[in-house]
Write a protein that holds these residues in place. Sequence first.
Motif, short mmCIF file in Angstrom:
data_model
loop_
_atom_site.label_atom_id
_atom_site.label_comp_id
_atom_site.label_asym_id
_atom_site.label_seq_id
_atom_site.Cartn_x
_atom_site.Cartn_y
_atom_site.Cartn_z
N ALA A 233 -23.99 42.91 -54.98
CA ALA A 233 -25.17 42.73 -54.11
C ALA A 233 -25.85 41.41 -54.47
CB ALA A 233 -26.15 43.90 -54.29
N ASP A 234 -26.47 40.78 -53.47
CA ASP A 234 -27.13 39.49 -53.71
C ASP A 234 -28.60 39.64 -54.07
OD1 ASP A 234 -24.88 37.64 -52.85
OD2 ASP A 234 -25.07 38.99 -51.11
N GLY A 235 -29.15 40.81 -53.79
CA GLY A 235 -30.57 41.03 -54.07
C GLY A 235 -30.92 42.50 -53.88
N ILE A 236 -32.17 42.79 -54.18
CA ILE A 236 -32.68 44.17 -54.09
C ILE A 236 -33.94 44.18 -53.24
CG2 ILE A 236 -33.68 46.11 -55.40
CD1 ILE A 236 -30.63 45.74 -55.82
N THR A 237 -34.06 45.16 -52.38
CA THR A 237 -35.27 45.37 -51.59
C THR A 237 -35.92 46.67 -52.03
OG1 THR A 237 -34.45 44.14 -49.65
CG2 THR A 237 -36.14 45.82 -49.25
N ILE A 238 -37.23 46.63 -52.16
CA ILE A 238 -37.99 47.86 -52.39
C ILE A 238 -39.20 47.85 -51.47
CG2 ILE A 238 -37.28 48.28 -54.77
CD1 ILE A 238 -39.93 47.02 -55.70
N HIS A 239 -39.62 49.02 -51.06
CA HIS A 239 -40.76 49.17 -50.16
C HIS A 239 -41.81 50.00 -50.88
CE1 HIS A 239 -42.23 50.67 -45.92
NE2 HIS A 239 -43.17 50.04 -46.58
N LEU A 240 -42.85 49.34 -51.36
CA LEU A 240 -43.94 50.06 -52.01
C LEU A 240 -44.89 50.53 -50.90
CD1 LEU A 240 -45.27 50.96 -54.69
CD2 LEU A 240 -46.59 48.82 -54.63
N ARG A 241 -44.74 51.77 -50.50
CA ARG A 241 -45.55 52.29 -49.41
C ARG A 241 -46.94 52.68 -49.90
NH1 ARG A 241 -43.78 54.39 -44.55
NH2 ARG A 241 -41.62 53.89 -43.99
N GLU A 242 -47.86 52.67 -49.00
CA GLU A 242 -49.25 53.04 -49.35
C GLU A 242 -49.30 54.44 -49.95
OE1 GLU A 242 -51.05 55.37 -47.18
OE2 GLU A 242 -52.89 55.24 -48.38
N ARG B 16 -48.61 56.61 -42.24
CA ARG B 16 -48.41 57.71 -43.19
C ARG B 16 -47.48 58.78 -42.62
NH1 ARG B 16 -51.26 59.76 -47.63
NH2 ARG B 16 -52.66 58.27 -48.59
N ALA B 17 -47.67 59.04 -41.32
CA ALA B 17 -46.97 60.20 -40.74
C ALA B 17 -45.50 59.89 -40.44
CB ALA B 17 -47.66 60.62 -39.45
N GLU B 18 -45.11 58.60 -40.53
CA GLU B 18 -43.74 58.28 -40.12
C GLU B 18 -42.73 58.76 -41.16
OE1 GLU B 18 -43.68 54.01 -39.69
OE2 GLU B 18 -43.77 53.65 -41.84
N LEU B 19 -41.57 59.16 -40.67
CA LEU B 19 -40.48 59.56 -41.57
C LEU B 19 -39.87 58.31 -42.22
CD1 LEU B 19 -39.02 62.14 -42.42
CD2 LEU B 19 -37.42 61.80 -40.51
N THR B 20 -39.74 57.26 -41.42
CA THR B 20 -39.29 55.95 -41.88
C THR B 20 -39.88 54.92 -40.92
OG1 THR B 20 -37.38 54.60 -42.49
CG2 THR B 20 -37.14 56.00 -40.53
N THR B 21 -39.61 53.66 -41.18
CA THR B 21 -40.16 52.63 -40.31
C THR B 21 -39.66 52.83 -38.88
OG1 THR B 21 -40.20 51.12 -42.17
CG2 THR B 21 -40.33 50.13 -39.98
N GLU B 22 -40.58 52.79 -37.93
CA GLU B 22 -40.21 53.16 -36.55
C GLU B 22 -40.01 51.96 -35.65
OE1 GLU B 22 -43.56 55.63 -35.76
OE2 GLU B 22 -42.66 57.42 -36.67
N GLY B 23 -40.34 50.78 -36.10
CA GLY B 23 -40.19 49.60 -35.25
C GLY B 23 -40.78 48.38 -35.91
N GLY B 24 -40.84 47.29 -35.15
CA GLY B 24 -41.35 46.04 -35.73
C GLY B 24 -42.86 45.90 -35.64
#
Length: 243
Positions: free
Chosen positions: A36-45, A95-103
């Motif tokens: 892998a060339d890099g790592i992504t993490i999503h620190l959610r609220e 908060r209520a989303e299961l995952t990101t729903e769009g842009g």
Amino acid sequence: MRLSVNVDHVATLRNARGGRFPCPVEAARACLAAGADGITIHLREDRRHIRDEDARRMAAEPGLRLNFEMAATEEMVRIALSLAPAACCLVPEKRAELTTEGGLDVKGAGPYLAEAVRQLAGAGIEVSLFVEPDPAQIDAVAALGAQAIELHTGTYADAAPEARAPLLARLRAAAEHASRLGLACHAGHGLDYGSVVGIAAIPQVEEVSIGHFLIGASVFEGLPGAVSRMRAAIATGRSETGH
Ligand SMILES: CC(=O)[C@@H](O)[C@H](O)COP(=O)(O)O
Ligand SMILES: NCC(=O)COP(=O)(O)O
């Protein structure tokens, strides 16, 4: 094309028992060792998976290109500035989303978004905004002074393979539009071994972020195996462009 593995859902599994295993940082090391060339993490609220300590340790990991995904809030800007990752990707969050729903709706955003871009870019962080393949939204990203976009590939990836052609054409046109504006183009969300091939065949796409599917596949074939197989799928797509 760079592969950035999103390890959010290693943290999901860890949090299921409230312990320390599996460790997202150890998973990141395994992904990098596998190519892998890099790592992504999503620190959610809501910290539903990646926690602040994960982000701190990931940012301190030597030799790791970190793409830090975040909502454009004062709290997250403060954290990002303290972590100083190579890149930040600003994403919408509910908060209520299961995952990101769009842009992001960059066109309709208030001054908070421009301020987040200003502070992050001013600290030398490569800022991308997670957007739909919509030229008007891409124009708005360029107007904010961000360096890159990340195209939301979820609609394309979730579609039946036989229905993907027009969706892929829209992504290709958006990548070409971004390139004409001098924006780097990344892509991600919902990609798997099959759908990533079409994205890799778009020469302007410089990086894909892939998480949920790859972490799921690792249950069956191991993390190194899943990373290697994803890189092979990317190479297949890339070979179609001669890049
Ligand atoms: C923005 C995006 O599509 C993903 O990078 C995001 O991380 C998805 O959120 P979860 O990881 O919480 O599913
Ligand atoms: N920005 C997309 C990402 O990081 C991973 O999305 P997914 O593969 O977990 O859907």
